[in-house]
Design a protein around this motif. Structure first.
Motif, PDB file in Angstrom:
ATOM      1  N   THR A 187       0.830  -1.198   0.000  1.00 24.75           N
ATOM      2  CA  THR A 187       0.000   0.000   0.000  1.00 24.75           C
ATOM      3  C   THR A 187       0.868   1.253   0.000  1.00 24.75           C
ATOM      4  O   THR A 187       0.616   2.197  -0.754  1.00 24.75           O
ATOM      5  CB  THR A 187      -0.958   0.001   1.204  1.00 24.75           C
ATOM      6  OG1 THR A 187      -1.784  -1.167   1.110  1.00 24.75           O
ATOM      7  CG2 THR A 187      -1.846   1.231   1.226  1.00 24.75           C
ATOM      8  N   SER A 188       1.916   1.246   0.807  1.00 25.05           N
ATOM      9  CA  SER A 188       2.827   2.399   0.862  1.00 25.05           C
ATOM     10  C   SER A 188       3.492   2.653  -0.479  1.00 25.05           C
ATOM     11  O   SER A 188       3.768   3.802  -0.832  1.00 25.05           O
ATOM     12  CB  SER A 188       3.905   2.175   1.919  1.00 25.05           C
ATOM     13  OG  SER A 188       3.343   2.177   3.199  1.00 25.05           O
ATOM     14  N   ALA A 189       3.733   1.604  -1.237  1.00 22.45           N
ATOM     15  CA  ALA A 189       4.355   1.736  -2.554  1.00 22.45           C
ATOM     16  C   ALA A 189       3.335   2.067  -3.643  1.00 22.45           C
ATOM     17  O   ALA A 189       3.705   2.256  -4.807  1.00 22.45           O
ATOM     18  CB  ALA A 189       5.091   0.445  -2.911  1.00 22.45           C
ATOM     19  N   GLY A 190       2.047   2.135  -3.278  1.00 21.86           N
ATOM     20  CA  GLY A 190       1.007   2.456  -4.251  1.00 21.86           C
ATOM     21  C   GLY A 190       0.542   1.289  -5.087  1.00 21.86           C
ATOM     22  O   GLY A 190      -0.216   1.458  -6.036  1.00 21.86           O
ATOM     23  N   LEU A 191       0.985   0.093  -4.732  1.00 23.12           N
ATOM     24  CA  LEU A 191       0.646  -1.091  -5.525  1.00 23.12           C
ATOM     25  C   LEU A 191      -0.647  -1.765  -5.091  1.00 23.12           C
ATOM     26  O   LEU A 191      -1.170  -2.629  -5.795  1.00 23.12           O
ATOM     27  CB  LEU A 191       1.797  -2.097  -5.475  1.00 23.12           C
ATOM     28  CG  LEU A 191       3.068  -1.628  -6.188  1.00 23.12           C
ATOM     29  CD1 LEU A 191       4.243  -2.515  -5.817  1.00 23.12           C
ATOM     30  CD2 LEU A 191       2.854  -1.597  -7.690  1.00 23.12           C
ATOM     31  N   VAL A 192      -1.168  -1.382  -3.925  1.00 23.78           N
ATOM     32  CA  VAL A 192      -2.425  -1.944  -3.416  1.00 23.78           C
ATOM     33  C   VAL A 192      -3.263  -0.809  -2.843  1.00 23.78           C
ATOM     34  O   VAL A 192      -2.729   0.094  -2.200  1.00 23.78           O
ATOM     35  CB  VAL A 192      -2.164  -3.023  -2.330  1.00 23.78           C
ATOM     36  CG1 VAL A 192      -3.433  -3.401  -1.603  1.00 23.78           C
ATOM     37  CG2 VAL A 192      -1.518  -4.256  -2.946  1.00 23.78           C
ATOM     38  N   GLN A 193      -4.556  -0.875  -3.091  1.00 23.71           N
ATOM     39  CA  GLN A 193      -5.514   0.024  -2.454  1.00 23.71           C
ATOM     40  C   GLN A 193      -6.406  -0.819  -1.552  1.00 23.71           C
ATOM     41  O   GLN A 193      -6.736  -1.962  -1.897  1.00 23.71           O
ATOM     42  CB  GLN A 193      -6.408   0.743  -3.486  1.00 23.71           C
ATOM     43  CG  GLN A 193      -5.767   1.947  -4.132  1.00 23.71           C
ATOM     44  CD  GLN A 193      -4.910   1.547  -5.304  1.00 23.71           C
ATOM     45  OE1 GLN A 193      -5.356   0.815  -6.171  1.00 23.71           O
ATOM     46  NE2 GLN A 193      -3.688   2.010  -5.335  1.00 23.71           N
ATOM     47  N   GLN A 194      -6.786  -0.247  -0.419  1.00 23.11           N
ATOM     48  CA  GLN A 194      -7.675  -0.921   0.506  1.00 23.11           C
ATOM     49  C   GLN A 194      -8.909  -0.059   0.706  1.00 23.11           C
ATOM     50  O   GLN A 194      -8.799   1.142   0.942  1.00 23.11           O
ATOM     51  CB  GLN A 194      -6.988  -1.159   1.849  1.00 23.11           C
ATOM     52  CG  GLN A 194      -5.816  -2.103   1.758  1.00 23.11           C
ATOM     53  CD  GLN A 194      -5.181  -2.334   3.110  1.00 23.11           C
ATOM     54  OE1 GLN A 194      -5.006  -1.417   3.892  1.00 23.11           O
ATOM     55  NE2 GLN A 194      -4.838  -3.585   3.381  1.00 23.11           N
ATOM     56  N   ASN A 195     -10.075  -0.679   0.579  1.00 21.56           N
ATOM     57  CA  ASN A 195     -11.346   0.024   0.760  1.00 21.56           C
ATOM     58  C   ASN A 195     -12.192  -0.730   1.762  1.00 21.56           C
ATOM     59  O   ASN A 195     -12.373  -1.940   1.651  1.00 21.56           O
ATOM     60  CB  ASN A 195     -12.101   0.125  -0.573  1.00 21.56           C
ATOM     61  CG  ASN A 195     -11.317   0.911  -1.595  1.00 21.56           C
ATOM     62  OD1 ASN A 195     -10.948   2.045  -1.349  1.00 21.56           O
ATOM     63  ND2 ASN A 195     -11.037   0.293  -2.733  1.00 21.56           N
ATOM     64  N   ARG A 196     -12.715   0.004   2.724  1.00 19.93           N
ATOM     65  CA  ARG A 196     -13.598  -0.597   3.727  1.00 19.93           C
ATOM     66  C   ARG A 196     -15.021  -0.609   3.168  1.00 19.93           C
ATOM     67  O   ARG A 196     -15.548   0.412   2.750  1.00 19.93           O
ATOM     68  CB  ARG A 196     -13.546   0.193   5.029  1.00 19.93           C
ATOM     69  CG  ARG A 196     -14.420  -0.422   6.113  1.00 19.93           C
ATOM     70  CD  ARG A 196     -14.132   0.151   7.471  1.00 19.93           C
ATOM     71  NE  ARG A 196     -12.828  -0.219   7.994  1.00 19.93           N
ATOM     72  CZ  ARG A 196     -12.530  -1.394   8.550  1.00 19.93           C
ATOM     73  NH1 ARG A 196     -13.454  -2.332   8.635  1.00 19.93           N
ATOM     74  NH2 ARG A 196     -11.335  -1.629   9.022  1.00 19.93           N
ATOM     75  N   LEU A 197     -15.612  -1.794   3.166  1.00 19.16           N
ATOM     76  CA  LEU A 197     -17.003  -1.971   2.760  1.00 19.16           C
ATOM     77  C   LEU A 197     -17.732  -2.622   3.931  1.00 19.16           C
ATOM     78  O   LEU A 197     -17.663  -3.837   4.111  1.00 19.16           O
ATOM     79  CB  LEU A 197     -17.112  -2.849   1.511  1.00 19.16           C
ATOM     80  CG  LEU A 197     -16.459  -2.303   0.243  1.00 19.16           C
ATOM     81  CD1 LEU A 197     -16.528  -3.330  -0.876  1.00 19.16           C
ATOM     82  CD2 LEU A 197     -17.131  -1.016  -0.186  1.00 19.16           C
TER      83      LEU A 197
END
Length: 105
Positions: free
Chosen positions: A63-73
């Protein structure tokens, strides 16, 4: 989300460093395979057979590298691959592809 398609050298190094761990590389590839719907953290934990704390560490690096996004659903967290960052990293790596081929011959 990417605002420019050009990565700095430092951003490229950070992304490559994040992918340099076998577990993170498997995790990222799972998310790429999952497509834009992504996978929830519980499913990633099950597929990778990783403890929650270990998975959280790996997700944090990606996530810090911008390779993953996390979304709370609601109560779940869905992770998706950062396709824009991936595309920008590939563009960075190949932007001068073959430009020196005649000099090397």
């Amino acid at each position: 989300m990417e605002t420019s398609n050009r990565l700095t050298e430092q951003e490229a190094v950070a992304a490559l460093a994040a992918l340099s761990n076998a577990t993170r590389l498997r995790l990222f590839r799972l998310l790429v395979r999952a497509g834009h719907d992504g996978l929830n953290v519980g499913e990633l934990q099950r597929l990778l057979e990783q403890p929650a704390s270990t998975l959280a560490h790996h997700l944090s690096k990606l996530t810090s590298a911008g390779l993953v996004q996390q979304n709370r659903l609601g109560r779940e967290v869905v992770c998706t691959a950062g396709y824009a960052r991936m595309d920008n990293l590939l563009a960075y790596l190949t932007e001068q592809c073959c430009s020196g081929a005649s000099a090397a011959q």
